[in-house]
Design an enzyme around this catalytic site. Structure first.
Site, PDB file in Angstrom:
ATOM      1  N   SER A  93      -2.615  26.180 -43.251  1.00 38.88           N
ATOM      2  CA  SER A  93      -2.569  24.713 -43.072  1.00 38.88           C
ATOM      3  C   SER A  93      -3.967  24.111 -43.231  1.00 38.88           C
ATOM      4  CB  SER A  93      -2.056  24.372 -41.670  1.00 38.88           C
ATOM      5  OG  SER A  93      -0.727  24.774 -41.532  1.00 38.88           O
TER       6      SER A  93
ATOM      7  N   ARG B 149      -5.607  21.552 -46.292  1.00 39.47           N
ATOM      8  CA  ARG B 149      -6.214  20.258 -45.939  1.00 39.47           C
ATOM      9  C   ARG B 149      -7.666  20.189 -46.394  1.00 39.47           C
ATOM     10  NH1 ARG B 149      -1.869  21.228 -42.954  1.00 39.47           N
ATOM     11  NH2 ARG B 149      -0.767  19.574 -41.824  1.00 39.47           N
TER      12      ARG B 149
ATOM     13  N   GLY C 285       5.602  23.777 -49.446  1.00 40.65           N
ATOM     14  CA  GLY C 285       6.071  22.537 -48.839  1.00 40.65           C
ATOM     15  C   GLY C 285       4.922  21.678 -48.373  1.00 40.65           C
TER      16      GLY C 285
ATOM     17  N   ARG D 296      14.445  21.962 -50.713  1.00 43.67           N
ATOM     18  CA  ARG D 296      13.974  21.536 -49.388  1.00 43.67           C
ATOM     19  C   ARG D 296      13.992  20.006 -49.261  1.00 43.67           C
ATOM     20  NH1 ARG D 296       8.894  25.065 -47.702  1.00 43.67           N
ATOM     21  NH2 ARG D 296       9.402  24.114 -45.694  1.00 43.67           N
TER      22      ARG D 296
ATOM     23  N   SER E 102       7.225  17.209 -37.256  1.00 44.97           N
ATOM     24  CA  SER E 102       6.771  17.871 -38.485  1.00 44.97           C
ATOM     25  C   SER E 102       5.377  17.396 -38.854  1.00 44.97           C
ATOM     26  CB  SER E 102       7.734  17.555 -39.639  1.00 44.97           C
ATOM     27  OG  SER E 102       7.095  17.795 -40.875  1.00 44.97           O
TER      28      SER E 102
ATOM     29  N   GLN F 155       3.936  18.069 -41.536  1.00 49.37           N
ATOM     30  CA  GLN F 155       3.923  17.682 -42.947  1.00 49.37           C
ATOM     31  C   GLN F 155       4.311  16.219 -43.106  1.00 49.37           C
ATOM     32  OE1 GLN F 155       6.316  20.609 -44.996  1.00 49.37           O
ATOM     33  NE2 GLN F 155       4.831  22.237 -44.636  1.00 49.37           N
TER      34      GLN F 155
ATOM     35  N   ASP G 150       6.593  28.764 -37.241  1.00 49.17           N
ATOM     36  CA  ASP G 150       6.474  29.768 -38.306  1.00 49.17           C
ATOM     37  C   ASP G 150       6.486  31.197 -37.769  1.00 49.17           C
ATOM     38  OD1 ASP G 150       6.347  27.743 -40.144  1.00 49.17           O
ATOM     39  OD2 ASP G 150       4.171  27.781 -40.348  1.00 49.17           O
TER      40      ASP G 150
HETATM   41  C1  S3P Z   1       2.747  22.978 -41.889  1.00 50.35           C
HETATM   42  C2  S3P Z   1       3.670  22.443 -41.038  1.00 50.35           C
HETATM   43  C3  S3P Z   1       4.904  23.123 -40.650  1.00 50.35           C
HETATM   44  C4  S3P Z   1       4.854  24.607 -40.972  1.00 50.35           C
HETATM   45  C5  S3P Z   1       4.314  24.874 -42.346  1.00 50.35           C
HETATM   46  C6  S3P Z   1       2.909  24.323 -42.469  1.00 50.35           C
HETATM   47  C7  S3P Z   1       1.536  22.203 -42.218  1.00 50.35           C
HETATM   48  O1  S3P Z   1       5.972  22.562 -41.360  1.00 50.35           O
HETATM   49  O2  S3P Z   1       6.148  25.171 -40.832  1.00 50.35           O
HETATM   50  O3  S3P Z   1       4.297  26.255 -42.611  1.00 50.35           O
HETATM   51  O4  S3P Z   1       0.567  22.782 -42.757  1.00 50.35           O
HETATM   52  O5  S3P Z   1       1.512  21.006 -41.935  1.00 50.35           O
HETATM   53  P1  S3P Z   1       6.757  21.233 -40.853  1.00 50.35           P
HETATM   54  O6  S3P Z   1       5.800  20.124 -40.877  1.00 50.35           O
HETATM   55  O7  S3P Z   1       7.867  21.035 -41.832  1.00 50.35           O
HETATM   56  O8  S3P Z   1       7.245  21.561 -39.481  1.00 50.35           O
END
Ligand code: S3P
Length: 425
Positions: A20, A24, A91, A119, A164, A166, A312
């Site tokens: 993550s 970023r 994702g 997704r 979330s 994300q 995760d």
């Molecule tokens: C992530 C957020 C999580 C996580 C993914 C990484 C991120 O997903 O499961 O592996 O880096 O922001 P969600 O935001 O869909 O919960």
């Protein structure tokens, strides 16, 4: 890949950088003025997808084994891509970059692999449309591929139905380009790496309970970032050291941000022997070393606000639960269904094949632990976290396991099998 049972699991290990945080660092570095230097960057396929997308958006990025250097061009420096932006399996890339692209004066199209095309993207399409962005899903199914056309954005207060990071990050990043303050409220707090890192680049971010706000049009300045080891990757080594008898492993440099350390809290509730050593702060993130020894695990209940802090790690937690004495209940985790695979199904199917007593539910699973597990061929459904979790199961199961499509671990941990093997004896 055949994973054989091991008599012990011992030694020291350095875990690759946090996925993550690595994503970023590229994104915010691209939007900053000047150079951003990143060390201990995760060279996994997902993070390489982020690099390639930003290169297509006109950002020069040098990738050497020692460091990544991003030649940032400022908040308004991205250029129209000459071709479709392909996020692969990632994702995080798709959802975060969408927030950035929503504020650009040009159109872009995003796509990805077969998993990413299934997704749910409506969770970001909806708030971005509310801000005034124009997004069109090619097959009108709320999934990728989709096109984002440049538009002027309005600040909104978005109440997200899901916890979330994300979604939260996507909306906050779009908020950098809006005409006023943008806020996101979530049902429980998700990982806060965006808030921490974007603030360090110079953005005006404020957090109150489950709400985060950002002000538009900041001047972002390039930073030096050292990425902590990924607790999600460390979790496989923690689980293996707990489950294999006669084990002691020192895992160095693990990120233990409180929005990410739910696995450690759940493991503690299962009576795991894990000691935090050398606690420190690295690039604004809490980090420590973890000393883990074999433990007699017991069942636990994992639910509510804890879920986003270990989402995760649930696949490997389920493996631990199958070897623990007693019952483990995992609930409030319907998000597992929309990860790289339907993780409720893939965990339940593979654990059942190994002889475990597991029942999948709508929002989690119930595992009656303590049955001896045996050999099975594991189908991870191309999901890296399922492959790595079942490799751990193989270390403790009679006859081990055969992991099919084993190379899918390259998404987040290319050296995983070598590292695992190096601690087995
Ligand atoms: C992530 C957020 C999580 C996580 C993914 C990484 C991120 O997903 O499961 O592996 O880096 O922001 P969600 O935001 O869909 O919960």
């Amino acid at each position: 890949m055949l994973i054989k049972p091991t008599a012990s699991f011992k030694g020291e290990i350095q875990i690759p950088g946090d996925k993550s945080i690595s994503h970023r660092s590229i994104m915010f570095g691209a939007l900053a003025d000047g150079l951003t230097e990143v060390t201990h960057f995760l060279q996994g396929a997902d993070c390489l997808s982020t690099i390639s997308c930003f290169q297509k958006l006109g950002i020069a990025i040098d990738n050497t084994p020692e460091r990544i250097v991003i030649h940032g061009k400022g908040l308004h420096g991205l250029r129209p891509p000459a071709s479709v932006l392909d996020v692969g399996n990632s994702g995080t890339t798709m959802r975060l970059i969408s927030g950035i692209l929503a504020g650009q004066p040009f159109a872009s199209t995003l796509t990805g692999d077969a998993s990413i095309q299934k997704r749910p993207m409506n969770r970001i399409i909806k708030p971005l449309q509310e801000m005034g962005a124009v997004l069109t899903s090619q097959y009108k199914n709320g999934c990728a591929p989709f096109t984002i056309s440049g538009s002027s954005l309005h600040g909104i207060h978005y109440s997200s139905p899901v916890a979330s990071a994300q979604v939260k990050s996507c909306v906050l990043l779009a908020g950098l380009y809006a005409d006023g303050r943008t806020s996101v409220t979530e049902p429980s707090v998700s990982r806060n790496h965006t808030e921490l890192m974007l603030s360090s680049f110079g953005a005006h971010i404020s957090c109150q309970q489950t709400t985060v706000s950002v002000l538009p049009d900041p001047v972002l300045t390039g930073q030096k970032i050292e990425v902590p080891g990924d607790i999600s990757s460390a979790a496989y080594f923690i689980a293996a050291a707990l489950l294999v008898p006669n084990s002691e492993v020192l895992i160095q440099n693990v990120g233990v941000n409180p929005t990410r350390d739910g696995f450690l809290r759940a493991a503690k509730a299962m009576h795991a022997n894990i000691i935090r050593l050398n606690e420190r702060t690295v690039s604004g993130e809490p980090v420590c070393d973890l000393l883990v020894t074999s433990s007699d695990l017991t069942g636990t209940t994992v639910e509510g606000d804890l879920i986003p802090a270990l989402i995760d790690e649930i696949p490997v937690l389920a493996v631990m639960a199958a070897f623990a004495q007693g019952t483990t209940i995992i609930r409030d985790a319907a998000e597992l269904k929309v990860k790289e695979s339907d993780r409720i199904e893939t965990i339940a199917a593979n654990l059942k094949n190994m002889g475990a007593d597991i029942t999948a539910t709508d929002d989690g699973m119930i595992i009656h632990g303590g049955r001896p597990l045996h050999y099975a061929a594991i189908d991870p459904q191309a999901d890296h976290r399922i492959a790595m979790s079942f490799a751990v199961a193989g270390l403790c199961a009679e006859g081990g396991v055969q992991i099919q499509d084993a190379e899918c671990v390259c998404i987040s941990y290319p050296e995983f099998y070598q590292h695992l093997q190096s601690l087995c004896s």
